[in-house]
Design a protein around this motif. Structure first.
Motif, short mmCIF file in Angstrom:
data_model
loop_
_atom_site.label_atom_id
_atom_site.label_comp_id
_atom_site.label_asym_id
_atom_site.label_seq_id
_atom_site.Cartn_x
_atom_site.Cartn_y
_atom_site.Cartn_z
N HIS A 5 0.83 -1.20 0.00
CA HIS A 5 0.00 0.00 0.00
C HIS A 5 0.86 1.26 0.00
O HIS A 5 0.54 2.25 -0.67
CB HIS A 5 -0.93 0.01 1.21
N ILE A 6 1.94 1.23 0.75
CA ILE A 6 2.86 2.37 0.77
C ILE A 6 3.49 2.55 -0.61
O ILE A 6 3.56 3.67 -1.12
CB ILE A 6 3.95 2.17 1.85
N ASN A 8 2.27 1.61 -3.56
CA ASN A 8 1.26 2.11 -4.51
C ASN A 8 0.94 3.58 -4.26
O ASN A 8 0.75 4.34 -5.21
CB ASN A 8 -0.02 1.27 -4.41
N ASP A 9 0.89 3.99 -3.01
CA ASP A 9 0.61 5.39 -2.68
C ASP A 9 1.73 6.30 -3.19
O ASP A 9 1.47 7.33 -3.80
CB ASP A 9 0.42 5.55 -1.18
N SER A 12 1.74 6.39 -7.16
CA SER A 12 0.66 7.09 -7.83
C SER A 12 0.53 8.56 -7.42
O SER A 12 0.27 9.42 -8.26
CB SER A 12 -0.66 6.38 -7.60
N LYS A 13 0.73 8.87 -6.14
CA LYS A 13 0.49 10.23 -5.67
C LYS A 13 1.74 11.11 -5.63
O LYS A 13 1.64 12.33 -5.64
CB LYS A 13 -0.15 10.21 -4.29
#
Length: 85
Positions: A5-6, A8-9, A12-13
């Motif tokens: 999750h880290i 992907n965050d 993408s961001k």
């Protein structure tokens, strides 16, 4: 929060921060000590040979008909070819 999750965050961001992390990892870990490759796997779509990815810097190594190619991906630019690392 899981590590995925880290990842992907960040990817993408915060793409500029993610690219800085990848380049730093490639410079400090992969260049002096070598890449940590996954196993070769058949490319899912079509007959494009086999590919593997470095676990640290996410570089892709493809092999099709005994021809090696190296690429890295960017979200908006697609595949960027790299000379042999």
């Amino acid at each position: 929060m899981r590590l995925n999750h880290i990842h992907n965050d960040l990817h993408s961001k915060h793409p500029k921060l993610w690219n800085a992390i990848v380049v730093t990892a490639r410079t400090l870990i992969c260049k002096p000590f070598g890449h940590r490759w996954t196993r070769f796997e058949a490319v899912k779509y079509g007959d494009f040979g086999y590919s593997r990815t470095c676990k640290i810097c996410r570089m892709s190594h493809g092999r099709d008909r005994d021809i090696d190619t190296y690429h890295e991906t960017h979200r908006q630019g697609g595949w960027n070819k790299i000379d042999k690392p």
